[in-house]
Design an enzyme around this catalytic site. Structure first.
Site, PDB file in Angstrom:
ATOM      1  N   HIS A  53       0.879  -1.118   0.165  1.00  0.00           N
ATOM      2  CA  HIS A  53       0.099   0.204   0.149  1.00  0.00           C
ATOM      3  C   HIS A  53       0.946   1.140   0.055  1.00  0.00           C
ATOM      4  O   HIS A  53       2.012   1.231   0.310  1.00  0.00           O
ATOM      5  CB  HIS A  53      -1.020   0.058   1.111  1.00  0.00           C
ATOM      6  CG  HIS A  53      -0.332   0.099   2.521  1.00  0.00           C
ATOM      7  ND1 HIS A  53       0.517  -0.890   3.177  1.00  0.00           N
ATOM      8  CD2 HIS A  53      -0.567   1.117   3.387  1.00  0.00           C
ATOM      9  CE1 HIS A  53       0.822  -0.446   4.310  1.00  0.00           C
ATOM     10  NE2 HIS A  53       0.277   0.645   4.472  1.00  0.00           N
ATOM     11  N   HIS A  55       1.455   3.887   1.927  1.00  0.00           N
ATOM     12  CA  HIS A  55       2.160   4.747   2.799  1.00  0.00           C
ATOM     13  C   HIS A  55       3.679   4.962   2.778  1.00  0.00           C
ATOM     14  O   HIS A  55       4.271   3.920   2.405  1.00  0.00           O
ATOM     15  CB  HIS A  55       1.598   4.300   4.361  1.00  0.00           C
ATOM     16  CG  HIS A  55       0.247   4.454   4.626  1.00  0.00           C
ATOM     17  ND1 HIS A  55      -0.747   3.721   5.547  1.00  0.00           N
ATOM     18  CD2 HIS A  55      -0.695   5.246   4.199  1.00  0.00           C
ATOM     19  CE1 HIS A  55      -1.632   4.305   5.747  1.00  0.00           C
ATOM     20  NE2 HIS A  55      -1.653   5.091   4.656  1.00  0.00           N
ATOM     21  N   ASP A  57       6.205   4.680   4.845  1.00  0.00           N
ATOM     22  CA  ASP A  57       6.942   3.746   5.613  1.00  0.00           C
ATOM     23  C   ASP A  57       6.976   2.441   4.821  1.00  0.00           C
ATOM     24  O   ASP A  57       7.606   1.515   5.330  1.00  0.00           O
ATOM     25  CB  ASP A  57       6.712   3.586   6.984  1.00  0.00           C
ATOM     26  CG  ASP A  57       5.272   3.075   7.270  1.00  0.00           C
ATOM     27  OD1 ASP A  57       4.310   3.509   6.691  1.00  0.00           O
ATOM     28  OD2 ASP A  57       5.202   2.328   8.271  1.00  0.00           O
ATOM     29  N   HIS A  58       6.180   2.430   3.809  1.00  0.00           N
ATOM     30  CA  HIS A  58       6.189   1.227   2.875  1.00  0.00           C
ATOM     31  C   HIS A  58       6.805   1.268   1.733  1.00  0.00           C
ATOM     32  O   HIS A  58       7.267   0.331   0.881  1.00  0.00           O
ATOM     33  CB  HIS A  58       5.008   0.646   2.798  1.00  0.00           C
ATOM     34  CG  HIS A  58       4.290   0.154   4.104  1.00  0.00           C
ATOM     35  ND1 HIS A  58       4.128  -1.129   4.567  1.00  0.00           N
ATOM     36  CD2 HIS A  58       4.165   0.779   5.305  1.00  0.00           C
ATOM     37  CE1 HIS A  58       3.543  -1.287   5.865  1.00  0.00           C
ATOM     38  NE2 HIS A  58       3.532  -0.071   6.074  1.00  0.00           N
ATOM     39  N   HIS A 113      -7.169  -0.785   5.940  1.00  0.00           N
ATOM     40  CA  HIS A 113      -6.091   0.323   6.329  1.00  0.00           C
ATOM     41  C   HIS A 113      -6.057   1.503   5.203  1.00  0.00           C
ATOM     42  O   HIS A 113      -6.166   2.551   5.664  1.00  0.00           O
ATOM     43  CB  HIS A 113      -4.934  -0.681   6.563  1.00  0.00           C
ATOM     44  CG  HIS A 113      -3.610   0.234   6.934  1.00  0.00           C
ATOM     45  ND1 HIS A 113      -3.476   0.861   8.433  1.00  0.00           N
ATOM     46  CD2 HIS A 113      -2.747   0.643   6.254  1.00  0.00           C
ATOM     47  CE1 HIS A 113      -2.346   1.455   8.328  1.00  0.00           C
ATOM     48  NE2 HIS A 113      -1.638   1.244   7.043  1.00  0.00           N
ATOM     49  N   ASP A 139       0.001  -3.780   6.444  1.00  0.00           N
ATOM     50  CA  ASP A 139      -0.479  -3.512   7.556  1.00  0.00           C
ATOM     51  C   ASP A 139      -1.948  -3.849   7.609  1.00  0.00           C
ATOM     52  O   ASP A 139      -2.774  -3.180   8.031  1.00  0.00           O
ATOM     53  CB  ASP A 139      -0.693  -1.664   7.583  1.00  0.00           C
ATOM     54  CG  ASP A 139       0.734  -1.251   7.905  1.00  0.00           C
ATOM     55  OD1 ASP A 139       1.837  -2.149   8.217  1.00  0.00           O
ATOM     56  OD2 ASP A 139       0.978  -0.130   7.739  1.00  0.00           O
ATOM     57  N   HIS A 177       4.840  -4.738  10.725  1.00  0.00           N
ATOM     58  CA  HIS A 177       5.273  -4.014  11.971  1.00  0.00           C
ATOM     59  C   HIS A 177       5.514  -4.969  13.068  1.00  0.00           C
ATOM     60  O   HIS A 177       4.729  -5.843  13.276  1.00  0.00           O
ATOM     61  CB  HIS A 177       4.128  -2.998  12.464  1.00  0.00           C
ATOM     62  CG  HIS A 177       4.185  -1.828  11.375  1.00  0.00           C
ATOM     63  ND1 HIS A 177       5.109  -0.813  11.652  1.00  0.00           N
ATOM     64  CD2 HIS A 177       3.538  -1.647  10.361  1.00  0.00           C
ATOM     65  CE1 HIS A 177       4.911   0.241  10.616  1.00  0.00           C
ATOM     66  NE2 HIS A 177       3.659  -0.308  10.117  1.00  0.00           N
TER      67      HIS A 177
HETATM   68 ZN   LIG Z   1       0.080   1.791   6.312  1.00  0.00          ZN
END
Ligand SMILES: [Zn+2]
Length: 265
Positions: A53, A55, A57-58, A113, A139, A177
């Site tokens: 996805h 985001h 941090d990905h 998410h 996530d 995570h």
């Molecule tokens: Zn995320």
């Protein structure tokens, strides 16, 4: 033989590294530097990047990795902003062929998410660690928890988690995570008398004390301990109703109330 190992990034992210001989694929590289370091140390060639996805941090490391590895293919959800020009856009039911690893993945749409979130599933095969199916779910499903609902509805997330829970019990869940310990504290608040949960809490506390990742975890264990996969059970419903102070009729309503409860936990 396939090997899957975590590359820690930021506070609590894992970038999953899948290798076969000197060929490598990474899942959700939020940062490039820790990936580059491992590739260099182990003499690996980056063949592809899988994104679950959008985001940061990905996806934050994708561009820098492509500067270094211009031939690496990038796979990402079709329903979200692509992380780099030329990315291969994926939807539910698509297949991803990684011949360098001898690995075929199936794409599952798992909104909640984010709206376009996808997961990558590898059916059981000789190549995989102990032959078990593999699930890279970003996530969506965490060990003991699930992702926050930033874009989707509780109904979408409930449906997505139900699809994942229907995979075979030995499926290994590679989520992104290391939230397990905090998640289990919440599960314990909901189900203080779940014996499987008590056992898992102790194991996880030991692993974290030693700095060892708690992932991957088998789906069968998640179904036994993770309250977000247990909204259909009478005990979970009763605890959630007591916390919410209203009667909850549908499983989806129990799930939505659990998610709200966890948001403030
Ligand atoms: Zn995320």
């Amino acid at each position: 033989m396939l090997n899957v190992s975590p590359i820690p990034a930021f506070q609590d992210n894992y970038i999953w590294l899948i290798t076969n001989n000197n060929h490598a694929v990474v899942v959700d590289p939020g940062a490039a530097a820790p990936v580059e370091q491992v590739l260099a140390e182990r003499g690996l060639t980056l063949e592809a990047i899988l994104i679950t996805h959008h985001h940061h941090d990905h996806t934050g490391g994708v561009k820098a990795l492509l500067d270094q590895w211009p031939n690496a293919r990038v796979y990402a959800p079709a329903a979200e902003r692509l992380p780099a020009p030329g990315s291969i856009a994926l939807s539910d039911g698509d297949n991803v062929s990684l011949p360098e690893l001898g690995l075929e993945l199936e794409v599952m749409s798992v909104p909640g998410h984010t709206l376009g979130h996808i997961a990558y599933y590898a059916p059981p095969q000789d190549q995989a660690p102990q032959g078990q199916p593999l699930l890279f779910c970003g996530d969506t499903l965490f060990s003991g928890g699930c992702g926050r609902l930033f874009e989707g509805t509780p109904g979408q997330m409930y449906q997505s988690l139900s699809r994942l829970a229907a995979l075979s019990d030995d499926t290994r869940v590679y989520c992104t995570h290391e939230y397990t310990q905090a998640n289990l504290a919440f599960c314990h608040a909901v189900e203080p008398n779940n014996p499987e949960l008590k056992k898992y809490l102790q194991n996880v506390a030991k692993l974290r004390q030693q700095g060892v990742p708690t992932l991957p975890s088998p789906i069968g264990l998640e179904k036994a301990v993770n309250v977000f996969l247990r909204a259909h059970l009478a005990g979970v419903r009763a605890a959630t109703q007591a916390h919410e102070g209203v009667e909850l009729i549908e499983n989806i309503d129990v799930f939505a109330a659990l998610r709200r409860w966890k948001d403030d936990f």
